[in-house]
Every structure is written in C-alpha cells, then in structure tokens.
Scaffold this active site. Structure first.
Site, short mmCIF file in Angstrom:
data_model
loop_
_atom_site.label_atom_id
_atom_site.label_comp_id
_atom_site.label_asym_id
_atom_site.label_seq_id
_atom_site.Cartn_x
_atom_site.Cartn_y
_atom_site.Cartn_z
N LEU A 14 0.84 -1.20 0.00
CA LEU A 14 0.00 0.00 0.00
C LEU A 14 0.88 1.26 0.00
O LEU A 14 1.60 1.51 0.97
CB LEU A 14 -0.92 0.01 1.22
CG LEU A 14 -1.73 -1.26 1.47
CD1 LEU A 14 -2.66 -1.07 2.67
CD2 LEU A 14 -2.54 -1.65 0.24
N ALA A 16 -0.40 4.46 -1.44
CA ALA A 16 -1.20 5.54 -2.02
C ALA A 16 -1.29 6.77 -1.13
O ALA A 16 -1.54 7.87 -1.60
CB ALA A 16 -2.61 5.03 -2.32
N ARG A 21 1.42 13.49 8.08
CA ARG A 21 2.20 13.80 9.27
C ARG A 21 3.66 14.14 8.93
O ARG A 21 4.42 14.60 9.76
CB ARG A 21 2.13 12.62 10.27
CG ARG A 21 0.75 12.50 10.91
CD ARG A 21 0.50 11.14 11.55
NE ARG A 21 0.03 10.14 10.58
CZ ARG A 21 -0.32 8.90 10.89
NH1 ARG A 21 -0.25 8.49 12.16
NH2 ARG A 21 -0.74 8.05 9.96
N GLY A 149 -2.80 0.76 15.71
CA GLY A 149 -4.00 -0.02 16.01
C GLY A 149 -3.69 -1.01 17.12
O GLY A 149 -2.61 -1.61 17.15
N ASN A 238 5.59 7.50 10.01
CA ASN A 238 4.48 8.42 9.81
C ASN A 238 4.94 9.87 9.85
O ASN A 238 4.32 10.74 9.26
CB ASN A 238 3.40 8.20 10.87
CG ASN A 238 2.72 6.86 10.70
OD1 ASN A 238 2.45 6.43 9.58
ND2 ASN A 238 2.45 6.18 11.79
N LYS A 361 36.68 18.34 -14.03
CA LYS A 361 35.35 18.13 -14.59
C LYS A 361 35.45 17.57 -15.99
O LYS A 361 36.26 18.08 -16.78
CB LYS A 361 34.58 19.46 -14.62
CG LYS A 361 33.13 19.31 -15.04
CD LYS A 361 32.61 20.48 -15.86
CE LYS A 361 33.07 20.40 -17.29
NZ LYS A 361 32.44 21.40 -18.17
C1 UD1 Z 1 -2.11 1.42 9.90
C2 UD1 Z 1 -3.11 0.48 10.55
C3 UD1 Z 1 -2.76 0.34 12.03
C4 UD1 Z 1 -1.33 -0.11 12.20
C5 UD1 Z 1 -0.36 0.78 11.44
C6 UD1 Z 1 1.02 0.17 11.43
C7 UD1 Z 1 -5.23 0.71 9.33
C8 UD1 Z 1 -6.59 1.29 9.37
N1 UD1 Z 1 -4.43 0.99 10.37
O1 UD1 Z 1 -2.29 2.70 10.49
O2 UD1 Z 1 -3.62 -0.59 12.66
O3 UD1 Z 1 -1.00 -0.14 13.58
O4 UD1 Z 1 -0.79 0.93 10.07
O5 UD1 Z 1 1.98 0.97 10.83
O6 UD1 Z 1 -4.89 0.01 8.41
N2 UD1 Z 1 -2.71 3.82 2.33
C9 UD1 Z 1 -3.21 3.65 1.05
N3 UD1 Z 1 -4.48 4.10 0.78
C10 UD1 Z 1 -5.24 4.69 1.70
C11 UD1 Z 1 -4.73 4.84 3.01
C12 UD1 Z 1 -3.46 4.40 3.29
O7 UD1 Z 1 -2.54 3.11 0.17
O8 UD1 Z 1 -6.37 5.06 1.37
C13 UD1 Z 1 -1.35 3.32 2.61
C14 UD1 Z 1 -0.39 4.40 3.09
O9 UD1 Z 1 0.31 4.98 2.01
C15 UD1 Z 1 0.52 3.64 4.03
C16 UD1 Z 1 -0.34 2.49 4.53
O10 UD1 Z 1 -1.43 2.39 3.67
O11 UD1 Z 1 1.63 3.07 3.35
C17 UD1 Z 1 -0.82 2.71 5.96
O12 UD1 Z 1 -1.53 3.92 6.03
P1 UD1 Z 1 -1.37 4.91 7.25
O13 UD1 Z 1 -2.30 6.05 7.04
O14 UD1 Z 1 0.04 5.20 7.51
O15 UD1 Z 1 -1.96 3.98 8.41
P2 UD1 Z 1 -1.61 4.06 9.94
O16 UD1 Z 1 -2.34 5.20 10.56
O17 UD1 Z 1 -0.15 4.01 10.14
CA CA Z 2 1.63 4.19 8.86
#
Ligand code: UD1
Ligand code: CA
Length: 471
Positions: A14, A16, A21, A149, A238, A361
């Site tokens: 993932l 996206a 932050r 989480g 983050n 250079k």
């Molecule tokens: C997430 C988990 C959390 C966990 C943590 C660990 C969820 C809801 N929460 O939280 O339980 O403890 O990771 O690091 O999954 N992303 C997408 N599309 C989206 C949203 C996010 O691709 O619509 C990707 C982000 O780019 C990132 C990853 O998913 O790489 C996690 O997203 P992030 O917003 O960082 O989740 P956390 O708040 O860290």
């Molecule tokens: Ca994260």
C-alpha cells in the site's frame, strides 16, 4: 531469499497515502531513506518474499512513485491507482481488482514500514499456511503504542479484532500489543471480506484492520507476536522523527554487513547508502558519506569527511580528507585530495595524483598524470605522465560554448598557466610558468606566453633614496 513452496504467494504493497504527518510537498513514499525512496524498502522485501504478482497501490504523486519503483524493479511490479484515498481497506479492494484469478496466499504490507525483511514476511506466510486461520498478521508489544491499532484478545487469548486509536476506548488505548500492518491472508477470504467492508464510524474510511475481526469469526485471526529484540523491524514511518529512527536502524544494518564482510569503518558517523558496494579491506574514516552507486575496491582508503556520490575508487587508492567526488572514476593506486573536487565524468587512470584545491570536470587524466595543487582541469584529455603545475586554469568556456583541451604525454605545464581552449599541446612540450596559451604547441616545443622580464640595474636603490629625501 526466494520462497520455495508449492502454494503461490502474491503481495500487495500500500503506497497511495500522502503521509500528512510528514508535513511535506513530497509524498511520504518518496522521502529518501539511505539512498532509496522509502517505499522501495518494503516493496523490495515483498518482491523477494513472493513468487507471484506484486501489486503496488499508487495514489498521491502516482506518476513519480511509479517511476521511482520502475527504475529499481523494472518490469516486476503491477500497479493500480487508488484515485481517492478512502483507507487501507479500500486500497486492498483496488489491489484485488488486479488479482482476479489469484488463488493462494496474499501478503499485504505498507509502503511505510521499511525495516521489514523478506524472511519475516516468509515466516508469516508459513504461519498462515500452517494454521487453519484465513488471516495471520504480525503484532508487537510497544511500551508507547500511540498512533497504532491495538490488538484485542478474548479471555482465551485468541485475537478478536484490531481497534484503531481514534475509535479505541481509554481501556483499549492502554493495550500495548499493536498491529504492524503486515498480513498474510488466504486470497479467497480477502476477496470476500474486502467486498463486505463498511466505512469506519469516526473517519469514514475503509479499514483493512476490520478484516481481522472477520477472520476471527471465520476460523481465526492469528497474531504472530514479534520477539522483543526484533520489534524495530516493524517500525512505521508516519513522521520525520520515525524516518530518522528507521535511518539509524538501517545505517546500523548496512554498516554491520560491511564490517562483517571485511571493511574497516570508523566508529564515528559513517553514512553508507544501501546500494554502495565495498570490497574487503577497504578502510573508511569518520564522517565519510558514500552515496548512490559508489563502488570501492580492495585496499582503498577513504579518509575523514569525504563525500563520494556514484563514484568508483580503484584498488589501493587513497581519497584524502574532505574531498567531494560525483560520478567520477578513480583508477588503482591513485591519490585524490585533501580538499579535491571531482565533478561528473572525471576519469583518473592508474596512479594519477590530484591534490589539494584541484577541481576536475569532464576530463580524462591518464596514468601517472598529476595536478597536485590549486588547478582547474575542465573538459580536458591529459596524457600519461603529464604534470599540471599549481594554479593552472583551463579556460574551457568562452561565454557561449565549452571547448576541450588536449595535453599529450609527458607534457609539463608550468605554474599559473592559463590554457585557452580549444587547444592542443603535444607530447613532451613545455609551457613556461605564468603563460597564457591560446595556440597549438607542437611536440617537444617550449611555449612562452608571457611578457619578457626586464631588469633595471640599481633602480630599486634609486627609488628607496627618493623616498627617504621626501620624508
Ligand atoms: C495502519 C493500521 C494500524 C497499524 C499501522 C502500522 C489501518 C486502518 N491501520 O495505520 O492498525 O498499527 O498501520 O503501521 O490500516 N494507504 C493507502 N491508501 C489509503 C490509506 C493508506 O494506500 O487510502 C497506505 C499508506 O500509504 C501507508 C499504509 O497504507 O503506506 C498505511 O496507512 P497509514 O495512514 O500510515 O496507516 P496508519 O495510521 O499508520
Ligand atoms: Ca503508517
């Protein structure tokens, strides 16, 4: 490590999210971490741990993230775009569209968890496949769990669900077992459960973590708790503080690997990017930065404060303190610096010496050539054994275009000479110190390009006496 098992393993990474932050114009996925974009670390681990498709979910700055990943993993990734970031669960839904017929284990990880390595991912796959649970994930104990989480377990110790910080009660927030965001799940289960996700109450996002509760009700969700000494492998990035923390861990990992393979590293602050290569018996001094695709051969010494970017250093060469080199090739037994600057396309052959305050250079210095002090060697071909005296400048630029200077073999350029390009000085020629040379110098000639000296006998004394009288 390639995974040797009959069951296919695909992966979803993932990538996206924007990473609010980080407070940056650049998506979190492209922030540099030891010479690689952040997301390349977990994508690399996923590629290694799978034997089927690796699907990357793009969103923010999708074109740039794709280009950066394609450069590192050409042709090995499948990309999908999540145009609106509606949560990690939604991201999985988008990814599954690229895996319509996939049957096997699906690894799901995040682009912001850079320390995870393939062996942990493979371990998790094995755990899921060996259990009856349709889903397994990596959890860890964190004394300071804020932001993650939390893992909810029943009285029997079985995992029931993951609750996100926003939705957690005070009591749940006190739980120190957290979700790493790394999962292995049965693909058919994932497809079915992802399709049934509903948006969260507080953030109105689709949470991937809700799959844990679904799995718990359908044969179990297995939380594989990470050993305390390994919890750092699951650190997420983050914000920029966590980015630095991951950098510190990675530097330790990279430096340890090189020391174990026979490289001596100073104890202070040696920064080595992930794609640098060092041969055994290389010595690296303190405060040295080795970037990009730098490669250093055996016996070479890189002294204090030097910064090398995409540079090759040959066997037994010494780069003396505080030199800065970029896209340069230094042959064996050569000596560079202190305080030398090699700019792109500088090639120094064997035993070349480039000394203090010399800038080079787009130039090729052949074997045994020397420019030991205070010179600018730009757009030049310098022949074997040729000596460039202190203060020599190559005037390679006329305000419109760059021109080249060619110096033959065993040429001697006297100090403080100005060589105006385009220019050729042939084998064995001499240039007198302080000359401005604008024309071709044939082999074995001596060129004088300066005003002839005139001595006025006794005139200094006359001047002194004149002064005395007037005072
Ligand atoms: C997430 C988990 C959390 C966990 C943590 C660990 C969820 C809801 N929460 O939280 O339980 O403890 O990771 O690091 O999954 N992303 C997408 N599309 C989206 C949203 C996010 O691709 O619509 C990707 C982000 O780019 C990132 C990853 O998913 O790489 C996690 O997203 P992030 O917003 O960082 O989740 P956390 O708040 O860290
Ligand atoms: Ca994260």
């Amino acid at each position: 490590m390639t995974i040797n098992q009959t069951k296919p393993v695909a992966a979803v990474v993932l990538c996206a999210g924007r990473g609010e932050r980080m407070k940056s114009k650049t998506t979190k996925m492209l922030h540099d971490l030891c010479g690689r974009p952040l997301c390349a670390w977990s994508v690399g681990a996923a590629v290694e741990a799978s034997n089927d498709k690796v699907v990357v979910v793009l969103g923010h700055q999708a074109t740039d993230v794709k280009a950066a990943l394609e450069e590192r993993f050409p042709g090995s990734l499948t990309y999908v775009v999540q145009t609106e970031q509606r949560g990690t669960g939604h991201a999985l839904q988008v990814a599954l569209a690229a895996l319509p017929d996939f049957d096997g284990t699906l690894l799901v990880c995040c682009g912001d968890t850079p320390l995870i390595e393939a062996k942990e991912l493979v371990g998790l796959v094995h755990v899921q496949q060996a259990s009856d649970a349709p889903l397994a994930f990596l959890s860890l104990e964190l004394a300071e769990p804020t932001g993650y989480g939390r893992v909810l377990r029943g009285k029997d110790g079985q995992t029931q669900a993951i609750v996100e910080e926003r939705e957690a009660t005070d009591e749940q927030r006190a739980i120190t077992e957290i979700n790493s965001g790394i999962y292995a799940m049965d693909a058919a289960f994932a497809r079915d459960a992802a399709a049934k996700l509903v948006p969260s109450a507080v953030k109105h996002e689709y949470y991937l973590t809700d799959l844990v509760a679904t799995a718990a009700s359908k044969g179990g969700a297995f939380a594989k708790k990470t050993e305390p000494h390994q919890t750092h492998l699951l650190l997420g990035v983050n914000d920029r503080v966590q980015l630095q923390l991951c950098e510190l861990w990675l530097r330790l990992r990279i430096n340890t690997r090189w020391m174990e393979s026979g490289v001596t590293l100073a104890a202070g602050n040696v920064h080595i990017d992930a794609d640098v290569e060092l041969a055994p018996d290389v010595t690296v001094g303190p405060h040295v930065v080795l970037r990009g695709k730098t490669r250093i051969d055996s016996g070479a010494v890189i002294e204090v404060g030097t910064v090398l970017t995409d540079t090759v250093v040959g066997e037994n060469s010494v780069v003396h303190p505080y030199s800065v080199c970029e896209q340069a090739v230094i042959g064996r037994n050569a000596s560079v610096g202190p305080f030398a600057r090699l700019r792109p396309d500088s090639v120094l052959d064997e035993a070349v010496r480039v000394g203090n305050f010399v800038e080079v250079k787009k130039s090729h210095l052949r074997r045994d050539a020397k420019a030991n002090h205070l010179a600018y060697v730009g757009d030049a071909d310098v022949g074997e054994g040729t000596n460039i005296g202190a203060g020599t400048i190559m005037c390679n630029y006329d305000g419109f275009e760059k021109h080249r200077t060619t110096l033959g073999q065993d040429v001697f350029i006297g100090s403080n000479s100005t060589l105006v390009a385009p220019l050729a000085i042939e084998d064995g020629a001499y240039v007198a110190a302080g000359s401005v040379i604008t024309q071709h110098v044939p082999a074995d000639a001596t060129a004088f390009g300066r005003a002839r000296q005139e001595n006025k006998e006794g005139y200094a004394k006359t001047l002194r006496e004149r002064r005395k009288k007037s005072s």
